[in-house]
Design a protein around this motif. Structure first.
Motif, PDB file in Angstrom:
ATOM      1  N   LYS A   7     -11.333  -6.950  12.356  1.00  0.00           N
ATOM      2  CA  LYS A   7      -9.925  -7.166  12.660  1.00  0.00           C
ATOM      3  C   LYS A   7      -9.139  -5.877  12.534  1.00  0.00           C
ATOM      4  CE  LYS A   7      -5.954 -10.059  11.479  1.00  0.00           C
ATOM      5  NZ  LYS A   7      -5.466 -11.199  10.650  1.00  0.00           N
ATOM      6  N   TYR A  11      -8.074  -5.450  16.334  1.00  0.00           N
ATOM      7  CA  TYR A  11      -7.036  -6.439  16.599  1.00  0.00           C
ATOM      8  C   TYR A  11      -5.635  -5.878  16.345  1.00  0.00           C
ATOM      9  CZ  TYR A  11     -10.360 -10.249  17.248  1.00  0.00           C
ATOM     10  OH  TYR A  11     -11.355 -11.059  17.736  1.00  0.00           O
ATOM     11  N   ASP A 248      -5.495 -23.363  22.922  1.00  0.00           N
ATOM     12  CA  ASP A 248      -5.173 -22.823  21.608  1.00  0.00           C
ATOM     13  C   ASP A 248      -6.290 -21.865  21.194  1.00  0.00           C
ATOM     14  OD1 ASP A 248      -4.568 -22.291  18.983  1.00  0.00           O
ATOM     15  OD2 ASP A 248      -4.161 -24.372  18.441  1.00  0.00           O
ATOM     16  N   ASN A 249      -5.922 -20.598  20.945  1.00  0.00           N
ATOM     17  CA  ASN A 249      -6.936 -19.615  20.552  1.00  0.00           C
ATOM     18  C   ASN A 249      -7.131 -19.557  19.033  1.00  0.00           C
ATOM     19  OD1 ASN A 249      -4.742 -18.197  19.566  1.00  0.00           O
ATOM     20  ND2 ASN A 249      -4.861 -16.539  21.051  1.00  0.00           N
ATOM     21  N   HIS A 250      -6.403 -20.427  18.306  1.00  0.00           N
ATOM     22  CA  HIS A 250      -6.526 -20.548  16.846  1.00  0.00           C
ATOM     23  C   HIS A 250      -6.129 -19.272  16.112  1.00  0.00           C
ATOM     24  CE1 HIS A 250      -8.489 -24.350  17.595  1.00  0.00           C
ATOM     25  NE2 HIS A 250      -9.374 -23.750  18.366  1.00  0.00           N
ATOM     26  N   ARG A 251      -5.354 -18.411  16.786  1.00  0.00           N
ATOM     27  CA  ARG A 251      -4.858 -17.198  16.130  1.00  0.00           C
ATOM     28  C   ARG A 251      -3.339 -17.105  16.215  1.00  0.00           C
ATOM     29  NH1 ARG A 251      -9.004 -14.964  19.293  1.00  0.00           N
ATOM     30  NH2 ARG A 251      -7.502 -13.795  20.533  1.00  0.00           N
ATOM     31  N   GLU A 253       0.517 -17.299  15.270  1.00  0.00           N
ATOM     32  CA  GLU A 253       1.168 -17.113  13.976  1.00  0.00           C
ATOM     33  C   GLU A 253       2.679 -17.335  14.009  1.00  0.00           C
ATOM     34  OE1 GLU A 253      -1.636 -13.865  11.754  1.00  0.00           O
ATOM     35  OE2 GLU A 253      -0.127 -13.104  13.146  1.00  0.00           O
ATOM     36  N   TYR A 271       0.152 -13.681  18.377  1.00  0.00           N
ATOM     37  CA  TYR A 271      -1.214 -13.938  17.922  1.00  0.00           C
ATOM     38  C   TYR A 271      -1.945 -12.612  17.792  1.00  0.00           C
ATOM     39  CZ  TYR A 271      -2.746 -13.119  22.750  1.00  0.00           C
ATOM     40  OH  TYR A 271      -3.000 -12.547  23.969  1.00  0.00           O
ATOM     41  N   ASP A 272      -3.087 -12.629  17.134  1.00  0.00           N
ATOM     42  CA  ASP A 272      -3.917 -11.436  17.023  1.00  0.00           C
ATOM     43  C   ASP A 272      -4.791 -11.315  18.264  1.00  0.00           C
ATOM     44  OD1 ASP A 272      -3.025 -10.494  14.577  1.00  0.00           O
ATOM     45  OD2 ASP A 272      -4.379 -11.771  13.443  1.00  0.00           O
ATOM     46  N   LYS A 273      -4.639 -10.194  18.962  1.00  0.00           N
ATOM     47  CA  LYS A 273      -5.377  -9.971  20.200  1.00  0.00           C
ATOM     48  C   LYS A 273      -6.391  -8.853  20.000  1.00  0.00           C
ATOM     49  CE  LYS A 273      -4.626  -8.750  25.067  1.00  0.00           C
ATOM     50  NZ  LYS A 273      -3.626  -8.381  26.085  1.00  0.00           N
ATOM     51  N   CYS A 274      -7.580  -9.045  20.541  1.00  0.00           N
ATOM     52  CA  CYS A 274      -8.642  -8.058  20.420  1.00  0.00           C
ATOM     53  C   CYS A 274      -8.427  -6.919  21.420  1.00  0.00           C
ATOM     54  CB  CYS A 274     -10.004  -8.710  20.638  1.00  0.00           C
ATOM     55  SG  CYS A 274     -11.389  -7.544  20.481  1.00  0.00           S
TER      56      CYS A 274
END
Length: 299
Positions: A7, A11, A248-251, A253, A271-274
């Motif tokens: 992360k 991320y 839903d990407n479950h990230r 916030e 959200y947290d993106k890679c």
């Protein structure tokens, strides 16, 4: 490699926007950004039977945002196209119709100006109409309609230590603003959307930024509003936990902006993106910051 280290290496926070039809409890349908960008501050409007979403579009390798628009097709957000670009940051594209002409009052605080834009060919062609106020850094303008224009709630960030809401009267015939000082129990926190009608009531949302920028949204309902009196009260809140999304990407916030018209409601989410190229993004931003700093010193 541990998940925590992955992360940290790959991320970054990013924003997506989502939409659903008004009057339904279905999940918001998310428009996730492409690999090198993200979208925030959604506004929705309908013109001649066709609906569009306007957003702040941010390229991963840029420091400044620009305004983009996309058609709504079968209840989903289509592909975004940049419609307004300036040599400074733009966001919060509040689009509105006045006397059969579309206007936009975006956030343009990096220019130190309150700038009104006019559509030459809606929704993709815009021009600067009027610079209405200089030497102020105002962000996130919420508009309440009046006979000759709008009452505007805006957030002043000119003084970083004493940020506050201010109220303006926008005269659309003269294309001028003046500050007003209504009494009453109105919220002084940063707007998270413009005024909208629901169930015959006027409402708008306020950002909660105490723990994190744009953590979640408070919903306020207007009791009375004029140039002399502004009373409102909180009726609820919107959080990433109580607003359903698909897919839903479950990230997810934080929620940052909410708007609606008679057809659709739109919202954004963090959200947290890679980013496999996170290191290069960081280095690019550092270079751009230095370049901007030198330009300021040369002025």
């Amino acid at each position: 490699m541990t998940a925590r280290r992955l992360k940290k290496l790959c991320y970054l926070p990013a924003y997506a926007v989502a939409i659903r039809a008004c009057g339904t409890k279905e999940p918001f349908r998310v428009k996730y950004p492409r690999w090198n960008e993200w979208y925030a501050d959604p506004f929705v409007c309908t013109d001649q039977g066709k609906s569009y979403v306007f957003v702040e579009r941010m390229n991963s390798y840029h420091l400044d945002g620009e305004i983009a628009a996309a058609p709504i097709i079968n209840g989903e957000i289509g592909d975004f196209k940049v419609v307004l670009h300036e040599p400074f940051h733009l966001s919060f594209p509040n689009v509105f119709l006045w006397r059969d002409t579309w206007y936009m009052l975006p956030e343009s605080n990096m220019a130190g100006e309150l700038r009104l834009y006019r559509a030459l060919n809606f929704p993709y062609d815009w021009t600067l109409d009027t610079v209405m106020w200089k030497a102020r850094k105002l962000v996130d303008h919420a508009l309440f309609p009046q006979d000759n224009g709008f009452l505007v709630v805006t957030h002043d960030v000119t003084d970083a230590k004493h940020r506050r809401n201010r109220m303006l009267a926008l005269d659309m015939q003269k294309k001028k603003v003046r500050e007003i000082f209504p009494k009453g129990s109105w919220c002084r926190e940063r707007p998270g959307g413009t005024f909208y009608q629901e169930g015959g009531k006027w409402r708008h949302v306020i950002q909660d930024c105490q723990k994190a920028y744009g953590d979640y949204l408070h919903v306020y309902e207007v009791d009375a509003i004029s140039e002399t009196v502004f009373d409102e009260h909180e009726i609820g809140c919107l959080t990433a936990d109580n607003v359903p999304f698909t897919p839903d990407n479950h990230r997810m916030e934080h929620l940052h902006t909410y708007n609606r018209d008679a057809r659709y409601e739109v919202i954004d989410l963090q959200y947290d993106k890679c980013y496999p190229d996170k290191f290069f993004i960081h280095q690019t931003h550092e270079v751009l910051k230095r370049v901007k700093g030198r330009k300021r010193k040369d002025r």
